[in-house]
Every structure is written in structure tokens, then in C-alpha cells.
Design a protein around this motif. Sequence first.
Motif, PDB file in Angstrom:
ATOM      1  N   VAL A  62       0.847  -1.192   0.000  1.00 46.60           N
ATOM      2  CA  VAL A  62       0.000   0.000   0.000  1.00 46.60           C
ATOM      3  C   VAL A  62       0.883   1.241   0.000  1.00 46.60           C
ATOM      4  N   TYR A  63       1.902   1.245   0.826  1.00 50.15           N
ATOM      5  CA  TYR A  63       2.790   2.399   0.894  1.00 50.15           C
ATOM      6  C   TYR A  63       3.699   2.490  -0.328  1.00 50.15           C
ATOM      7  N   TRP A  64       4.031   1.339  -0.921  1.00 48.08           N
ATOM      8  CA  TRP A  64       4.790   1.417  -2.190  1.00 48.08           C
ATOM      9  C   TRP A  64       3.983   2.203  -3.220  1.00 48.08           C
ATOM     10  N   ALA A  65       2.685   1.928  -3.304  1.00 51.17           N
ATOM     11  CA  ALA A  65       1.847   2.646  -4.281  1.00 51.17           C
ATOM     12  C   ALA A  65       1.872   4.139  -4.000  1.00 51.17           C
ATOM     13  N   TYR A  66       1.794   4.515  -2.746  1.00 54.19           N
ATOM     14  CA  TYR A  66       1.819   5.943  -2.415  1.00 54.19           C
ATOM     15  C   TYR A  66       3.146   6.562  -2.840  1.00 54.19           C
ATOM     16  N   ARG A  67       4.251   5.908  -2.547  1.00 49.49           N
ATOM     17  CA  ARG A  67       5.555   6.456  -2.907  1.00 49.49           C
ATOM     18  C   ARG A  67       5.734   6.513  -4.422  1.00 49.49           C
ATOM     19  N   ASN A  68       5.208   5.535  -5.116  1.00 51.74           N
ATOM     20  CA  ASN A  68       5.364   5.521  -6.568  1.00 51.74           C
ATOM     21  C   ASN A  68       4.566   6.641  -7.222  1.00 51.74           C
ATOM     22  N   TYR A  69       3.340   6.843  -6.766  1.00 53.79           N
ATOM     23  CA  TYR A  69       2.445   7.788  -7.455  1.00 53.79           C
ATOM     24  C   TYR A  69       2.376   9.166  -6.800  1.00 53.79           C
ATOM     25  N   ARG A  70       2.856   9.287  -5.570  1.00 53.16           N
ATOM     26  CA  ARG A  70       2.796  10.590  -4.915  1.00 53.16           C
ATOM     27  C   ARG A  70       4.154  11.097  -4.431  1.00 53.16           C
ATOM     28  N   GLY A  71       5.202  10.302  -4.539  1.00 51.88           N
ATOM     29  CA  GLY A  71       6.531  10.805  -4.250  1.00 51.88           C
ATOM     30  C   GLY A  71       7.131  10.369  -2.929  1.00 51.88           C
ATOM     31  N   PHE A  72       8.432  10.602  -2.814  1.00 52.17           N
ATOM     32  CA  PHE A  72       9.211  10.267  -1.633  1.00 52.17           C
ATOM     33  C   PHE A  72       9.394  11.521  -0.773  1.00 52.17           C
ATOM     34  N   PRO A  73       9.858  11.351   0.461  1.00 56.55           N
ATOM     35  CA  PRO A  73      10.148  12.528   1.285  1.00 56.55           C
ATOM     36  C   PRO A  73      11.074  13.490   0.553  1.00 56.55           C
ATOM     37  N   GLY A  74      10.770  14.775   0.650  1.00 57.87           N
ATOM     38  CA  GLY A  74      11.538  15.780  -0.078  1.00 57.87           C
ATOM     39  C   GLY A  74      10.897  16.164  -1.384  1.00 57.87           C
ATOM     40  N   GLU A  75       9.920  15.364  -1.827  1.00 60.87           N
ATOM     41  CA  GLU A  75       9.154  15.672  -3.031  1.00 60.87           C
ATOM     42  C   GLU A  75       7.759  16.133  -2.609  1.00 60.87           C
ATOM     43  N   PRO A  76       7.053  16.804  -3.500  1.00 58.86           N
ATOM     44  CA  PRO A  76       5.695  17.257  -3.139  1.00 58.86           C
ATOM     45  C   PRO A  76       4.816  16.074  -2.743  1.00 58.86           C
ATOM     46  N   GLU A  77       4.159  16.167  -1.608  1.00 59.64           N
ATOM     47  CA  GLU A  77       3.290  15.105  -1.130  1.00 59.64           C
ATOM     48  C   GLU A  77       1.883  15.651  -0.896  1.00 59.64           C
ATOM     49  N   SER A  78       0.924  14.740  -0.803  1.00 59.48           N
ATOM     50  CA  SER A  78      -0.468  15.112  -0.592  1.00 59.48           C
ATOM     51  C   SER A  78      -0.925  14.599   0.765  1.00 59.48           C
ATOM     52  N   ALA A  79      -1.243  15.503   1.664  1.00 56.76           N
ATOM     53  CA  ALA A  79      -1.703  15.101   2.993  1.00 56.76           C
ATOM     54  C   ALA A  79      -3.001  14.311   2.914  1.00 56.76           C
ATOM     55  N   ALA A  80      -3.896  14.724   2.015  1.00 57.27           N
ATOM     56  CA  ALA A  80      -5.177  14.023   1.887  1.00 57.27           C
ATOM     57  C   ALA A  80      -4.974  12.597   1.391  1.00 57.27           C
ATOM     58  N   ASP A  81      -4.111  12.427   0.383  1.00 59.78           N
ATOM     59  CA  ASP A  81      -3.847  11.086  -0.142  1.00 59.78           C
ATOM     60  C   ASP A  81      -3.142  10.218   0.898  1.00 59.78           C
ATOM     61  N   LEU A  82      -2.226  10.808   1.647  1.00 62.75           N
ATOM     62  CA  LEU A  82      -1.534  10.039   2.682  1.00 62.75           C
ATOM     63  C   LEU A  82      -2.518   9.563   3.742  1.00 62.75           C
ATOM     64  N   ALA A  83      -3.482  10.382   4.076  1.00 65.11           N
ATOM     65  CA  ALA A  83      -4.492   9.978   5.055  1.00 65.11           C
ATOM     66  C   ALA A  83      -5.286   8.778   4.551  1.00 65.11           C
ATOM     67  N   VAL A  84      -5.639   8.788   3.260  1.00 62.91           N
ATOM     68  CA  VAL A  84      -6.349   7.655   2.669  1.00 62.91           C
ATOM     69  C   VAL A  84      -5.482   6.403   2.710  1.00 62.91           C
ATOM     70  N   ILE A  85      -4.212   6.550   2.366  1.00 67.02           N
ATOM     71  CA  ILE A  85      -3.293   5.416   2.338  1.00 67.02           C
ATOM     72  C   ILE A  85      -3.093   4.840   3.737  1.00 67.02           C
ATOM     73  N   ARG A  86      -2.986   5.700   4.736  1.00 66.49           N
ATOM     74  CA  ARG A  86      -2.797   5.207   6.097  1.00 66.49           C
ATOM     75  C   ARG A  86      -3.981   4.353   6.545  1.00 66.49           C
ATOM     76  N   ARG A  87      -5.173   4.793   6.249  1.00 69.42           N
ATOM     77  CA  ARG A  87      -6.354   4.011   6.617  1.00 69.42           C
ATOM     78  C   ARG A  87      -6.446   2.734   5.789  1.00 69.42           C
ATOM     79  N   THR A  88      -6.067   2.828   4.511  1.00 62.10           N
ATOM     80  CA  THR A  88      -6.094   1.650   3.645  1.00 62.10           C
ATOM     81  C   THR A  88      -5.118   0.593   4.129  1.00 62.10           C
ATOM     82  N   ALA A  89      -3.913   1.006   4.507  1.00 64.27           N
ATOM     83  CA  ALA A  89      -2.899   0.052   4.963  1.00 64.27           C
ATOM     84  C   ALA A  89      -3.365  -0.688   6.212  1.00 64.27           C
TER      85      ALA A  89
END
Length: 372
Positions: free
Chosen positions: A86-113
Motif C-alpha cells: 500500500v505504501y509502495w503505491a503511495y511512494r510511486n504515485y505521490r513521491g518520496f520525502p523531499g518531493e511534493p506530497e499530498s496530505a489528503a492522499d496520505l491519510a487515505v493510504i494510512r487508513r487503507t494500509a
Amino acid sequence: MATTMDVTDVEAVVRSDAALLEDDLAEFLDALTAPARAAVSVYDTALRRALYEPVADALGSKVGQQALPPTAGAPGGRAPLRPSMVYWAYRNYRGFPGEPESAADLAVIRRTAVAVRILLKAAVALDDIQDGSDVRYGEPALHATHGTPLALNTGAWLIMSALRHAADPAVVDSLVRSVGSGFTGQAVDMSSRTALTRAELLAAPRATRVDFWESTAALKTGTLFWMPLDAAVAGLRVVEDDRLALDGAMRQLGLASQLFNDLTDFVPEFGGANTHEDFDGLGNRVFLELLDDVPSGSPREDFKPYVLGHPELEGTLLALAEEAVALKRAAKDAVHGVCRSERSAAYFDVTIERKGHLIDRLLATVRQRSGV
């Protein structure tokens, strides 16, 4: 993809994401059991024993795949960590630390995981009952410690709770389809232990038996790989082409994993004390490869002596071990094809090779036994 990659940096991100998942899971469990810790009534005490304690046991044990070992000073270094696709998908499609990230998408991913982990634990609890397994990864199965009725209730409660926790409609829809596929695969797998289905399989040509095995494995084992990724990409609204590519890759990984599980029944280095004990239900792929030339009139209830003494056994084991490795490599290639950076590819490899390296080791062991 990017031209540079720091593997150490990638592992640190994997550990950090895995630690976040463990923290979220602990928070989920703590919120569930908080009222029970202050229980004073008979009702509250009964609820703790009958639900909260079995849920805690189900979520906190029987881990399965090898974890990343603790590393002093690393994220989550206090305990073994289990990466999530689940977190691999987030890193692949939304970026790694230091790159632009989406708080809303991360919240979805955290609940999904968290939801995915809960569903996987529910599957373990129910599967052990269906298979009559009292031990899982060296620990007592949930039904062995709490009884079958409570284990059944716990598994059902975990499924309901996981779907509710996921919250995002697209994620919930994906998880519902995964649960349905898993139960379908389990049903067909259990049917192979009945006299009628066994007779039909034995009377069928080899191609039909292999197709039966592949269809069942794709639903039963493939879903375990497919569910995390499909739920994640659903939550991230990933383009359909990538989603289909990932679906196909996870099906290949599921077949590779099931081949590995089947073959270890014949390899003491992997099967241990359970070697030669789990292939009487026609679910084992080796049976599907060898049964065509069973001598006419031979007993069809006990195949163990026939299979273990078959002159083509070692060659068949080798061919199927090679097939498992080829399936795993093809799956990795397909996933790498949708990776948006070298770091993403490295992240996926760290995640999947927790079991993938065992598939390679199995092939090396079978080759050594065969003198190849």
C-alpha cells in the motif's frame, strides 16, 4: 525513471512507512480496547474476553512473511517491521520525502494500509479453521487458543471493521471485491477435498487439472498480493492502464507463491516437519503434473507412495521451481514498468523480496538435489 538511487535512503523510507503502519495499527487496537481496560461490569469483562482479547491476538501475532530486522537508530528500529505494498503505491504515485506530497492522499493510504492488514489477519484466522491447522508460523492458531466459535466471530468482526476503517468509497469497493475473490477461492479449494470433486479432477485431462489449480490459486493466493495494491491505487485514483498492469503482476506473484508453497511439501529444507504431509487434497501442483500416467487399477486414495517414488518427481520439481522463479521475475518486470523512479523500483523490491528470495532459494536447492 531517475538516474540516481540511494538504496540506503530507500530502505529508510520503507522502514519509516512500515513503522507508521505499525503505529496506526496499534492506535486502532488501543482505541478498540480502551473501554475494556476500565471495565467493571460482568458484561464489559465478558466482552473483553470474547472479542477484544481474540482481536488483539489476531492482530498481534502470526505475522507470516519475513520482517525487516530491527536496526538501531532507524525508523521503527524498536521492532521487526513488515513493509506494505500500500505504501509502495503511495511512494510511486505521490513521491518520496523531499518531493511534493499530498496530505489528503496520505491519510487515505494510512487508513487503507490498516484495513488491509486487518483483512489479512482475518483471512489467517478463518483459513486455519477451514484447514484444521492448530499452528500458524510456530504459534497456536486463534481457534486453538480461543475456540472455533470465537475465532469465527473474530474473523467476521475483523472483516467488518476493516471495511469500515477504510472509509474511502473507492477503497472499500476494491476491498469488498478482494474479500469476495478470497472466499470464492477458498470455496473451490475446499471443494477439492470432497469425494465428488476429487473424482471429477482425477477423470479430467491434465490441462483441466492445471487450469483448476491456476484458477483457484489466482483467487486464493493471488488475492493476498492483489488486494493491497488494488485498494491503494483505487484510493489514489491511478490510471486504468497501470491498474491493469499491476493486477496482472499480482496474479503472477500469487501463482509463484502458491507454487512455492506446494513444492515445499517435497523439500525438507523448506517443509521441515510438515514435508510430505500436505498433498492429499489434490491442491498440490505436483499431483496435477504426475497423475496422468497412474497405472490402470491403482488405488486412488493414497498417492503418497506413488508420487514419492515416481521417476519423474525430481524433474517435475525442478521444472515447477523454475516456473515459480520465472513468474516472480515477470511480475517484478511488470511492476518496474510502471515505476516512476529507480527509488520506487527499489522500494518494491525490498517489499516483495521478503518472500521472493525464498522462491529463488527453493530453485537453487532443487537444482542441487537434482545435480543440475
